[in-house]
Design a protein around this motif. Structure first.
Motif, PDB file in Angstrom:
ATOM      1  N   GLN A 118      43.800  44.344   4.970  1.00 52.00           N
ATOM      2  CA  GLN A 118      42.488  44.889   4.631  1.00 52.00           C
ATOM      3  C   GLN A 118      42.501  46.389   4.872  1.00 52.00           C
ATOM      4  N   SER A 119      41.737  47.091   4.036  1.00 53.13           N
ATOM      5  CA  SER A 119      41.563  48.527   4.268  1.00 53.13           C
ATOM      6  C   SER A 119      40.211  48.960   3.725  1.00 53.13           C
ATOM      7  N   PRO A 120      39.614  49.987   4.325  1.00 57.58           N
ATOM      8  CA  PRO A 120      40.064  50.639   5.540  1.00 57.58           C
ATOM      9  C   PRO A 120      39.782  49.767   6.765  1.00 57.58           C
ATOM     10  N   ARG A 121      40.274  50.114   7.911  1.00 50.90           N
ATOM     11  CA  ARG A 121      39.970  49.372   9.129  1.00 50.90           C
ATOM     12  C   ARG A 121      38.599  49.754   9.668  1.00 50.90           C
ATOM     13  N   TYR A 122      38.230  51.008   9.486  1.00 49.60           N
ATOM     14  CA  TYR A 122      36.942  51.497   9.945  1.00 49.60           C
ATOM     15  C   TYR A 122      36.321  52.360   8.846  1.00 49.60           C
ATOM     16  N   LYS A 123      34.996  52.241   8.727  1.00 51.16           N
ATOM     17  CA  LYS A 123      34.291  53.046   7.726  1.00 51.16           C
ATOM     18  C   LYS A 123      32.921  53.417   8.283  1.00 51.16           C
ATOM     19  N   ILE A 124      32.617  54.698   8.241  1.00 55.52           N
ATOM     20  CA  ILE A 124      31.292  55.172   8.606  1.00 55.52           C
ATOM     21  C   ILE A 124      30.680  55.784   7.355  1.00 55.52           C
ATOM     22  N   THR A 125      29.492  55.349   7.024  1.00 56.37           N
ATOM     23  CA  THR A 125      28.829  55.859   5.841  1.00 56.37           C
ATOM     24  C   THR A 125      27.342  56.048   6.110  1.00 56.37           C
ATOM     25  N   GLU A 126      26.730  56.896   5.326  1.00 55.96           N
ATOM     26  CA  GLU A 126      25.291  57.089   5.460  1.00 55.96           C
ATOM     27  C   GLU A 126      24.567  56.071   4.586  1.00 55.96           C
ATOM     28  N   LYS A 127      23.378  55.712   5.028  1.00 53.72           N
ATOM     29  CA  LYS A 127      22.593  54.762   4.224  1.00 53.72           C
ATOM     30  C   LYS A 127      22.348  55.360   2.850  1.00 53.72           C
ATOM     31  N   SER A 128      22.273  54.482   1.881  1.00 51.08           N
ATOM     32  CA  SER A 128      22.099  54.761   0.457  1.00 51.08           C
ATOM     33  C   SER A 128      23.406  55.143  -0.246  1.00 51.08           C
ATOM     34  N   THR A 177      37.271  45.035   8.367  1.00 52.14           N
ATOM     35  CA  THR A 177      36.820  46.420   8.230  1.00 52.14           C
ATOM     36  C   THR A 177      35.517  46.543   9.009  1.00 52.14           C
ATOM     37  N   ARG A 178      35.518  47.448   9.964  1.00 49.21           N
ATOM     38  CA  ARG A 178      34.310  47.676  10.759  1.00 49.21           C
ATOM     39  C   ARG A 178      33.470  48.743  10.063  1.00 49.21           C
ATOM     40  N   LEU A 179      32.294  48.343   9.560  1.00 48.94           N
ATOM     41  CA  LEU A 179      31.407  49.261   8.848  1.00 48.94           C
ATOM     42  C   LEU A 179      30.260  49.689   9.758  1.00 48.94           C
ATOM     43  N   THR A 180      30.042  50.980   9.815  1.00 49.99           N
ATOM     44  CA  THR A 180      28.884  51.533  10.519  1.00 49.99           C
ATOM     45  C   THR A 180      28.074  52.356   9.518  1.00 49.99           C
ATOM     46  N   VAL A 181      26.816  51.979   9.364  1.00 46.72           N
ATOM     47  CA  VAL A 181      25.926  52.697   8.454  1.00 46.72           C
ATOM     48  C   VAL A 181      24.959  53.525   9.297  1.00 46.72           C
ATOM     49  N   THR A 182      24.924  54.838   9.036  1.00 47.73           N
ATOM     50  CA  THR A 182      24.072  55.736   9.847  1.00 47.73           C
ATOM     51  C   THR A 182      22.894  56.263   9.026  1.00 47.73           C
ATOM     52  N   GLY A 195      43.134  37.725  -9.793  1.00 52.71           N
ATOM     53  CA  GLY A 195      43.364  36.577  -8.931  1.00 52.71           C
ATOM     54  C   GLY A 195      44.262  36.842  -7.753  1.00 52.71           C
ATOM     55  N   VAL A 196      44.438  38.127  -7.431  1.00 53.07           N
ATOM     56  CA  VAL A 196      45.291  38.442  -6.275  1.00 53.07           C
ATOM     57  C   VAL A 196      44.439  39.188  -5.252  1.00 53.07           C
ATOM     58  N   ASP A 197      44.448  40.540  -5.315  1.00 54.07           N
ATOM     59  CA  ASP A 197      43.653  41.286  -4.347  1.00 54.07           C
ATOM     60  C   ASP A 197      42.191  41.337  -4.787  1.00 54.07           C
ATOM     61  N   SER A 198      41.351  41.751  -3.860  1.00 51.04           N
ATOM     62  CA  SER A 198      39.909  41.692  -4.092  1.00 51.04           C
ATOM     63  C   SER A 198      39.233  42.919  -3.506  1.00 51.04           C
ATOM     64  N   THR A 199      38.098  43.269  -4.104  1.00 55.69           N
ATOM     65  CA  THR A 199      37.275  44.375  -3.622  1.00 55.69           C
ATOM     66  C   THR A 199      35.860  43.896  -3.401  1.00 55.69           C
ATOM     67  N   LEU A 200      35.273  44.290  -2.285  1.00 59.53           N
ATOM     68  CA  LEU A 200      33.872  44.028  -1.977  1.00 59.53           C
ATOM     69  C   LEU A 200      33.158  45.368  -1.919  1.00 59.53           C
ATOM     70  N   LYS A 201      32.062  45.488  -2.647  1.00 58.24           N
ATOM     71  CA  LYS A 201      31.341  46.751  -2.723  1.00 58.24           C
ATOM     72  C   LYS A 201      29.901  46.570  -2.269  1.00 58.24           C
ATOM     73  N   ILE A 202      29.387  47.608  -1.639  1.00 54.88           N
ATOM     74  CA  ILE A 202      27.983  47.648  -1.245  1.00 54.88           C
ATOM     75  C   ILE A 202      27.389  48.948  -1.798  1.00 54.88           C
ATOM     76  N   GLN A 203      26.308  48.803  -2.561  1.00 57.93           N
ATOM     77  CA  GLN A 203      25.643  49.987  -3.104  1.00 57.93           C
ATOM     78  C   GLN A 203      24.187  49.675  -3.396  1.00 57.93           C
ATOM     79  N   PRO A 204      23.247  50.311  -2.715  1.00 58.29           N
ATOM     80  CA  PRO A 204      23.429  51.271  -1.644  1.00 58.29           C
ATOM     81  C   PRO A 204      23.535  50.586  -0.284  1.00 58.29           C
ATOM     82  N   ALA A 205      24.252  51.206   0.636  1.00 57.22           N
ATOM     83  CA  ALA A 205      24.373  50.639   1.976  1.00 57.22           C
ATOM     84  C   ALA A 205      23.063  50.830   2.743  1.00 57.22           C
ATOM     85  N   GLU A 206      22.747  49.844   3.572  1.00 59.56           N
ATOM     86  CA  GLU A 206      21.579  49.897   4.432  1.00 59.56           C
ATOM     87  C   GLU A 206      22.009  49.779   5.897  1.00 59.56           C
ATOM     88  N   LEU A 207      21.142  50.208   6.793  1.00 61.57           N
ATOM     89  CA  LEU A 207      21.484  50.182   8.221  1.00 61.57           C
ATOM     90  C   LEU A 207      21.893  48.770   8.666  1.00 61.57           C
TER      91      LEU A 207
END
Lengths: 113, 116
Positions: free
Chosen positions: B6-16, B111-116, B72-84
């Motif tokens: 999995q990648s990234p291992r850590y992600k910090i993003t702002e809401k929205s 992946t550890r996600l932190t939304v600020t 059918g192999v690798d996968s992507t998960l997306k969040i838009q827009p991110a919320e706290l």
């Protein structure tokens, strides 16, 4: 509703002692159960599983017991070691759910040297 | 020993903002799962793929979350827009063959996600 839960959120044991972690489930239709170990910052790691047609299964230093009458599952760890310190989750699934796991809250095991 | 990557291992993003996570299952594993794990709780299934097809996305918040596994192999998960409230660990798991009763799921490191 359906749920899988643990009786004790934390468990502290002395190194070398045996540990017992308990889990309750509410749906008698559950037919497959798994114990996972999760160390800090890591994903869950498979420990041992048991199907509903069994009441006991043994692995290396671990034993899982299933009591379908009272819908109870337990994980026994023999001669607990510091490396066993982690959060332990039980999970259930049913064949008609296509492998979807329902996890309990988890028990944190702390081993004192 | 084969592992789920999995990648990234850590992600910090702002809401929205938009954020995406990637998972590469163990080679040959037909079934892929995305879970969300809130601190102190067990993982909860978001979406399950069998090869490239979604077989269960009943718990996926589809207004903001999307997942794909095009080949059918690798996968992507997306969040838009991110919320706290999206701050959590996102775990990917794979298993070999459900149709043969092989239910053991192998998890990636998350992946550890932190939304600020």
């Amino acid at each position: 509703g359906e749920s899988v839960g643990l009786h004790l959120p934390t468990l502290s044991v002395q190194e070398g002692d045996n540990s017992i972690i308990n889990c309750a489930y509410s749906n008698s239709a559950s037919d497959y159960f798994i114990w996972y170990k999760q160390e800090s910052g890591k994903g869950p790691q498979f420990i041992i599983d048991i199907r509903s047609n069994m009441d006991k299964r043994q692995g290396q230093r671990v034993t899982v017991l299933l009591n379908k009458t009272v819908k109870h599952l337990s994980l026994q760890i023999a001669a607990t070691q510091p490396g066993d310190s982690a959060v332990y989750f039980c999970a259930e699934t049913r064949y008609n759910q296509g492998g979807k796991l329902i996890f309990g809250q988890g028990t944190e095991l702390s081993v004192k040297p | 020993e084969a592992e789920v990557a999995q990648s990234p291992r850590y992600k910090i993003t702002e809401k929205s903002q938009a954020v995406a996570f990637w998972c590469d299952p163990i080679s040959g594993h037909a079934t892929l799962y995305w879970y969300r794990q809130i601190l102190g709780q067990g993982p909860e299934l978001l979406v399950q793929f069998q090869d490239e097809s979604v077989v269960d996305d009943s718990q996926l918040p589809k207004d903001r979350f999307s997942a794909e596994r095009l080949k059918g192999v690798d996968s992507t998960l997306k969040i838009q827009p991110a919320e706290l409230g999206d701050s959590a660990m996102y775990l990917c798991a794979s298993s070999l063959a459900l149709d043969r009763g092989l239910y053991e799921q192998y998890f990636g490191p998350g992946t550890r996600l932190t939304v600020t």
